[in-house]
Design an enzyme around this catalytic site. Structure first.
Site, PDB file in Angstrom:
ATOM      1  N   HIS A  86      12.365 -24.917 -46.895  1.00  0.00           N
ATOM      2  CA  HIS A  86      11.672 -26.185 -46.671  1.00  0.00           C
ATOM      3  C   HIS A  86      12.661 -27.358 -46.704  1.00  0.00           C
ATOM      4  O   HIS A  86      12.671 -28.197 -45.797  1.00  0.00           O
ATOM      5  CB  HIS A  86      10.573 -26.404 -47.710  1.00  0.00           C
ATOM      6  CG  HIS A  86      10.061 -27.817 -47.704  1.00  0.00           C
ATOM      7  ND1 HIS A  86       9.228 -28.306 -46.720  1.00  0.00           N
ATOM      8  CD2 HIS A  86      10.337 -28.870 -48.511  1.00  0.00           C
ATOM      9  CE1 HIS A  86       9.002 -29.589 -46.931  1.00  0.00           C
ATOM     10  NE2 HIS A  86       9.670 -29.970 -48.008  1.00  0.00           N
TER      11      HIS A  86
ATOM     12  N   HIS B  86      13.957 -30.771 -43.823  1.00  0.00           N
ATOM     13  CA  HIS B  86      14.379 -32.164 -44.044  1.00  0.00           C
ATOM     14  C   HIS B  86      15.735 -32.525 -43.448  1.00  0.00           C
ATOM     15  O   HIS B  86      15.928 -33.637 -42.973  1.00  0.00           O
ATOM     16  CB  HIS B  86      14.431 -32.485 -45.547  1.00  0.00           C
ATOM     17  CG  HIS B  86      13.089 -32.673 -46.183  1.00  0.00           C
ATOM     18  ND1 HIS B  86      12.311 -33.789 -45.967  1.00  0.00           N
ATOM     19  CD2 HIS B  86      12.381 -31.894 -47.042  1.00  0.00           C
ATOM     20  CE1 HIS B  86      11.186 -33.688 -46.661  1.00  0.00           C
ATOM     21  NE2 HIS B  86      11.195 -32.545 -47.324  1.00  0.00           N
TER      22      HIS B  86
ATOM     23  N   GLU C  97       6.845 -35.993 -44.964  1.00  0.00           N
ATOM     24  CA  GLU C  97       6.390 -34.606 -45.104  1.00  0.00           C
ATOM     25  C   GLU C  97       5.451 -34.153 -43.973  1.00  0.00           C
ATOM     26  O   GLU C  97       5.585 -33.051 -43.472  1.00  0.00           O
ATOM     27  CB  GLU C  97       5.704 -34.388 -46.458  1.00  0.00           C
ATOM     28  CG  GLU C  97       6.630 -34.541 -47.668  1.00  0.00           C
ATOM     29  CD  GLU C  97       7.705 -33.456 -47.778  1.00  0.00           C
ATOM     30  OE1 GLU C  97       7.687 -32.487 -46.996  1.00  0.00           O
ATOM     31  OE2 GLU C  97       8.595 -33.602 -48.649  1.00  0.00           O
TER      32      GLU C  97
ATOM     33  N   SER D  61       8.658 -26.923 -41.470  1.00  0.00           N
ATOM     34  CA  SER D  61       9.098 -25.704 -42.155  1.00  0.00           C
ATOM     35  C   SER D  61       7.965 -24.688 -42.287  1.00  0.00           C
ATOM     36  O   SER D  61       8.140 -23.650 -42.910  1.00  0.00           O
ATOM     37  CB  SER D  61       9.676 -26.045 -43.537  1.00  0.00           C
ATOM     38  OG  SER D  61       8.680 -26.574 -44.392  1.00  0.00           O
TER      39      SER D  61
HETATM   40  C1  LIG Z   1       6.538 -38.817 -55.730  1.00  0.00           C
HETATM   41  C2  LIG Z   1       7.743 -38.028 -55.420  1.00  0.00           C
HETATM   42  O1  LIG Z   1       8.129 -38.264 -54.066  1.00  0.00           O
HETATM   43  C3  LIG Z   1       7.585 -36.513 -55.604  1.00  0.00           C
HETATM   44  O2  LIG Z   1       6.618 -36.142 -56.515  1.00  0.00           O
HETATM   45  C4  LIG Z   1       8.919 -35.901 -55.928  1.00  0.00           C
HETATM   46  C5  LIG Z   1       9.098 -35.367 -57.316  1.00  0.00           C
HETATM   47  N1  LIG Z   1      10.209 -34.470 -57.439  1.00  0.00           N
HETATM   48  C6  LIG Z   1      10.705 -33.805 -56.373  1.00  0.00           C
HETATM   49  N2  LIG Z   1      11.727 -32.926 -56.558  1.00  0.00           N
HETATM   50  C7  LIG Z   1      12.203 -32.255 -55.531  1.00  0.00           C
HETATM   51  N3  LIG Z   1      13.201 -31.378 -55.740  1.00  0.00           N
HETATM   52  N4  LIG Z   1      11.712 -32.415 -54.286  1.00  0.00           N
HETATM   53  C8  LIG Z   1      10.705 -33.294 -54.034  1.00  0.00           C
HETATM   54  O3  LIG Z   1      10.270 -33.429 -52.881  1.00  0.00           O
HETATM   55  C9  LIG Z   1      10.176 -34.019 -55.097  1.00  0.00           C
HETATM   56  N5  LIG Z   1       9.185 -34.926 -54.914  1.00  0.00           N
HETATM   57 FE   LIG Z   2       9.721 -31.932 -48.700  1.00  0.00          FE
END
Ligand SMILES: C[C@H](O)[C@H](O)[C@H]1CNc2nc(N)[nH]c(=O)c2N1
Ligand SMILES: [Fe+2]
Ligand SMILES: N[C@@H](Cc1ccccc1)C(=O)O
Length: 308
Positions: free
Chosen positions: A141, A146, A187, A206
């Site tokens: 993903h 991304h 997303e 993805s």
């Molecule tokens: C609000 C925030 O964008 C989301 O919850 C975050 C939190 N931590 C994350 N951590 C990772 N590795 N990847 C992510 O997409 C996110 N998203």
């Molecule tokens: Fe993502």
């Protein structure tokens, strides 16, 4: 992307994957070594299955910028990409890097990385038995979905600005509002192209099933993107989206990045939120969805009551 979010605790991480992810983070920024040499042949094979399935589907469905980004990156079917090699190319193009993390990281850690043009990518890959199921973002993903978009200057600036905006929104206690903007753009975003709608959201790009669903299924709504509307719209993390929001072109994201959200947060505070499938009279509808997919699911899980 059929993602069920796990709780972020060191305990949760201990049940995690692979070598580097086995313990609670030792670095303050939660990064780990990718440990590229530790991937097994079976893990590379899962990557290959996903890669081949998806790259057959995406030309003509993903936006041209996605396809161009993929073409210019050292990403191929045979192996899980090496983050250092990705970063070298990305750094030259847009100043971004890819860093390895064990999985979901706390919001402020995530935002701090983005604000500094570092994209945190899960280092592990899903199991062969769960090709379409994700508990947290994995390397397929994060990298396949991304990283190609991060080769685009507009997206590169937008995601950095989102990191800065995230740190700010957290302090203001309005992270839920900002997170919806990320969700419905980075997303699950769709973009207009001369020949029709295309995918730019990584959660779609993805996912084999959601790629088809988001563009071709009669069920979901496809609605012109409106910032305040999106900030008030709940989203689904456990199934396909009921509504997708469509931008006219990727540069529109830069306008969003430059808008000061603070007055908007104030204006919508206390106003009602919209459910994922709701259509408003003020919406610019590209497709009014039939809702059939989610209706059928809801019917299937509704308790059976008496016959009257
Ligand atoms: C609000 C925030 O964008 C989301 O919850 C975050 C939190 N931590 C994350 N951590 C990772 N590795 N990847 C992510 O997409 C996110 N998203
Ligand atoms: Fe993502
Ligand atoms: N411009 C937003 C931050 C933001 C940037 C990019 C994407 C989404 C939001 C703010 O003032 O907080």
């Amino acid at each position: 992307m059929l993602m069920q979010l796990k709780e972020l605790t060191p305990e949760g991480l201990k049940t995690g994957h692979g070598l580097a992810g086995g313990d609670a983070p030792t670095r303050a920024d939660w990064t780990i070594d990718q440990g590229w040499h530790n991937y097994t042949a079976a893990e590379h094979a899962v990557w290959k299955t996903l890669f081949e399935r998806q790259s057959k589907l995406l030309p003509g469905r993903a936006c041209d910028e996605f396809v161009a980004g993929m073409r210019d990156l050292p990403i191929g079917p045979e192996q899980i990409p090496d983050f250092e090699q990705l970063s070298e190319v990305l750094m030259q193009r847009t100043g971004w890097q890819v860093v390895a993390v064990p999985g979901l990281v706390p919001d402020e850690v995530f935002f701090e990385h983005l604000a500094n043009r570092r994209f945190p990518a899960g280092h592990f890959i899903r199991k062969p038995s769960e090709l379409d199921y994700l508990e947290e973002p994995d390397v397929f993903h994060d990298v396949f979905g991304h990283v190609p978009m991060l080769m685009n200057p507009a997206i590169a600036d937008y995601i950095q600005a989102y990191g800065v905006g995230g740190l700010r929104a957290r302090k203001l206690g309005v992270l839920d509002k900002l997170a919806r903007v990320y969700w419905y753009t980075v997303e699950f975003g769709l973009v207009k192209q001369a020949d029709g709608l295309r995918i730019y959201g990584a959660g779609i790009a993805s996912s084999y099933t959601e790629t088809v669903f988001s563009l071709d299924d009669p069920s979901p709504n496809r609605i012109g993107f409106d910032l305040e509307r999106v900030m008030r719209t709940n989203y689904r993390i456990d199934d396909f989206q009921e509504s997708y929001f469509v931008i006219d072109n990727l540069d529109k994201l830069l306008d969003l990045a430059h808008i000061d959200f603070a007055p908007l947060y104030e204006r919508i505070a206390g106003q009602p939120e919209y459910q994922p499938g709701t259509v408003l009279p003020s919406d610019t509808l590209l497709t009014r969805g039939t809702g059939s997919y989610h209706d059928a699911k809801r019917a299937a899980t509704r308790p059976v009551t008496s016959l009257n």
